[in-house]
Design a protein around this motif. Structure first.
Motif, PDB file in Angstrom:
ATOM      1  N   ILE A  16      32.724   2.236  16.854  1.00 40.98           N
ATOM      2  CA  ILE A  16      32.343   3.263  15.892  1.00 40.98           C
ATOM      3  C   ILE A  16      33.437   3.443  14.850  1.00 40.98           C
ATOM      4  N   VAL A  74      29.468   6.234  11.226  1.00 39.28           N
ATOM      5  CA  VAL A  74      28.934   7.580  11.430  1.00 39.28           C
ATOM      6  C   VAL A  74      29.332   8.429  10.231  1.00 39.28           C
ATOM      7  N   ASP A 127      24.156   6.846   9.399  1.00 43.57           N
ATOM      8  CA  ASP A 127      24.534   6.519  10.770  1.00 43.57           C
ATOM      9  C   ASP A 127      23.892   5.172  11.092  1.00 43.57           C
ATOM     10  N   TYR A 135      29.797   0.379  13.720  1.00 48.07           N
ATOM     11  CA  TYR A 135      28.731   1.365  13.606  1.00 48.07           C
ATOM     12  C   TYR A 135      29.317   2.579  12.883  1.00 48.07           C
ATOM     13  N   ALA A 182      29.298   2.385  20.198  1.00 47.25           N
ATOM     14  CA  ALA A 182      27.925   2.799  19.935  1.00 47.25           C
ATOM     15  C   ALA A 182      26.993   2.151  20.957  1.00 47.25           C
TER      16      ALA A 182
END
Length: 685
Positions: free
Chosen positions: A528, A474, A464, A472, A522
């Motif tokens: 994200i 995940v 993460d 970003y 994010a």
């Protein structure tokens, strides 16, 4: 720390290439391959598409360059050093890359694992397209790339040999060199190699492209010792090191979320001040009963310093040091059963550990040095057993195999907070069935049906964090393994009048793992990208190559056409290679003057994944490039048994272009190198 200055090596000579090799990265049809079946076999008797590539005599810097322009092959790049193999539209996660049969594991978002070997110490690259999980386990859905270094066998009399040379290139002001020494006798065989490379920022039609230079060196030591006629031991030691590697494709305008709000960083680019690969392998070959046992234990470590540099602050605001250490063991026993079966049984185990230590600055002055690991104590463990049988029914040769694998992943922490729900285990069955039927003395037809799989890698499971692509990411520790079913039909012919191979293929992948660009933001302000399983994707196409004598010349051609579809979003699959055609003509010669010229035409790629990429994948314009090569091959020259000179002229029209698989902000991707000339000298003794 030992550093090998490329110029010093170049004084001795360069390109540890046999002078008899063709000038270009040639595909050899009818040659021997050890990768497709796990033992030496003729490519014409292999029911799969196989490319055997030799490094070019006057060009090439990293392994990815060998694949570009070859049938069904491409390279995904984020810089001059970072060029990852792409096989029939499947990228690095779905391709097993090996050096001397040992898989190179590394969960790296930037760069190319295949570049951790200098081409000056490459004997050949064997590329097997299509499902390969029966022999090579997780990840071999698109195929296998095996980078093979020089070897030497036992000889009745003591022999000493080697090869040396030098290469100089204008487009990147590059100097590189390699030297190889071999010594063999009845009971021992030794190979020692050294290579170095120093390249500056290359020139494109736009001018010098910043941050495309790097330095590298490679050391190689291989030794075999015969204990008796039935038993021998071998050692393989390798070390490759790079310095000052940048990934311009990662450059993005970014900001970082700090304790008092967002801090604009300006342009941020990922780079590696230092990185290296080390391999320690011990093997044994033994004749047991009617068969042969081969077994190895090894440790391979890939160490990387990963930095994110802010141009606004002129400093690295992210500093990450990580080693991916793989300990493994493998064994296989090859033996005949009756008069019509050649059976292989084997096992394969490896365990990869990664524990990145990352520090970052996120205050207004960018000097607070906060610990921010993307994950902690990650482990991927794989164990598998397999069986393969080659037999004949009449004139039809059949290769059938099956494999069972268990792959597990665990970590102490995902991101900075999650410590539970991180363990996951996949059990996978792979199989393949191939048949090849001679149609006449030189022409064969083949078919291949197989099932392969790919377990999620360490970063897909546990990371993460922000990455160099500006998102970003995940991770998802409970991802399902990808499972593919592939079918291939092909023809192969090799005689004095004509050589060609052509294949049509179809691959369906269930639970395809990908990073979806979401509309979520994010805390850092970055969008994200969520790692998830897509329901189904399919890839299909046709590729092939041919060469034919035309008087004193040889004409050749190669082509690729493929399509990929994301069925969940009902749109083209992300970053598919464009159709392309290569036409060449030349006059090869074992001695004396030789030459070759080629045109490479790549179509526009307007089939893009608008939904999946959230509008970040744009069409790429088509292009045509022209290249030429020529040189002279000599017999005995002084202390050399053979010697040669080669000149490569690349991108003759200085055409501005980039491949569709080039990473970067759409519309601002790094341009490919412009017009250049490279000169190499080599000799064998």
């Amino acid at each position: 720390m030992l550093r090998l200055r490329p110029l010093a090596v170049a004084v001795l000579g360069l390109s540890a290439l046999p002078v008899s090799s063709l000038v270009h990265a040639e595909t050899l049809l009818g040659a021997q391959t050890v990768t497709a079946k796990g033992y030496a076999a003729d490519t014409l008797e292999t029911p799969q598409a196989v490319e055997i590539l030799q490094a070019p005599a006057a060009g090439g810097t990293v392994a990815g360059e060998l694949l570009r322009g070859k049938p069904g092959l491409a390279a995904q790049s984020d810089g001059a050093w970072g060029q990852n193999p792409v096989l029939r539209g499947l990228k690095k996660e779905s391709v097993v890359v090996m050096v001397d049969g040992v898989r190179m594991n590394s969960a790296q978002p930037q760069g190319a694992i295949a570049s951790f070997l200098d081409l000056g110490l490459l004997e050949r690259a064997e590329v097997v397209k299509g499902a390969g999980s029966v022999l090579y386990g997780s990840g071999a859905m698109g195929g296998v790339v095996n980078l093979i270094t020089p070897d030497v066998g036992f000889t009745a009399e003591e022999r000493l040999g080697g090869r040396i040379g030098a290469r100089f290139s204008s487009v990147d002001k590059g100097v590189s060199g390699a030297a190889l020494l071999t010594r063999s006798s009845a009971n021992s065989a030794l190979v020692l190699g050294v290579a170095g490379r120093d390249v500056d920022d290359y020139r494109s039609p736009d001018g010098r492209e910043d941050r495309t230079g790097y330095q590298s060196d490679t050391l190689l030591a291989k030794y075999k010792h015969k204990l008796n006629e039935d038993l021998s031991l071998r050692v393989n030691l390798q070390r490759h090191e790079d310095e000052d590697v940048w990934y311009p494709g990662s450059a993005r305008v970014q900001a970082v979320q700090g304790p008092n709000g967002r801090v604009p960083l300006g342009l941020v680019t990922i780079h590696s001040p230092e990185q290296r690969r080390e391999l320690y392998e011990l093997g044994v070959d033994a004749k047991l009963a009617e068969g042969t046992l081969s077994a190895e234990i090894y440790r391979q470590e890939v160490f990387r310093q990963i930095r994110a540099r802010s141009d606004r602050f002129a400093k690295d605001y992210v500093r990450n040091d990580v080693s991916f250490v793989t300990d493994g063991a493998k064994a296989k026993y090859l033996f005949p059963v009756g008069e019509n079966h050649l059976l292989t049984v084997g096992m394969d185990f490896w365990r990869m550990r990664g524990d990145p230590e990352r520090y970052m600055d996120n205050n207004a002055a960018l000097d607070n040095n906060v610990r921010n690991d993307p994950f902690n104590k990650g482990v991927i463990e794989s164990s598998g057993v397999f069986v393969q049988d080659e037999f004949a029914i009449g004139e039809t040769r059949i290769v059938a195999g099956a494999r069972f694998d268990r792959v597990s992943g665990e970590a102490a922490r995902k991101g900075m907070t999650q410590t539970s729900g991180l363990d996951n285990t996949d059990n996978n069955l792979s199989w393949s069935l191939g048949a090849i039927q001679p149609l006449d003395e030189s022409l064969s037809a083949y078919a291949n049906l197989g099932r392969a799989y790919r377990a999620p890698d360490m970063r897909e499971r546990f990371e993460d964090s922000a990455r160099g692509d500006g998102y970003y990411h995940v991770g998802n520790p409970q991802l399902d393994a990808e499972v593919s079913t592939s079918f291939e039909l092909g023809l192969k012919q090799a005689d004095a009048a004509l050589q060609y191979q052509v294949a049509a293929f179809y691959t369906r992948i269930e639970d395809y793992i990908a990073g979806r660009v979401t509309g979520q933001i994010a805390p850092s302000g970055a969008r994200i990208k969520l790692t998830e399983n897509l329901d189904k994707v399919t890839l299909y196409g046709i590729d092939g190559s041919a060469s034919v004598p035309v008087g004193a010349f040889v004409a050749d051609a190669g082509f690729t056409w493929l399509r990929g579809k994301n069925h969940q979003d009902d749109e083209p699959l992300f970053q598919m290679p464009a159709p392309e055609l290569t036409l060449g003509i030349g006059q090869p010669a074992e001695r004396g003057f030789w030459w070759r010229a080629q045109l490479r035409a790549v179509a526009e790629q307007d089939r893009i994944a608008a939904k999946f990429s959230n509008g970040t994948e744009n069409p790429t314009a088509g292009f045509v490039t022209a290249d030429a090569e020529f040189g002279w091959r000599c017999g005995k020259v002084g202390a050399f048994e053979s010697a040669g000179l080669a000149v490569q002229l690349s991108n003759l029209a200085d055409k501005r272009h980039h491949e569709h698989q080039t990473e970067g902000v759409s519309g601002n991707e790094l341009a490919a190198p412009g017009r250049g000339i490279a000169l190499s000298l080599n000799g064998s003794f």
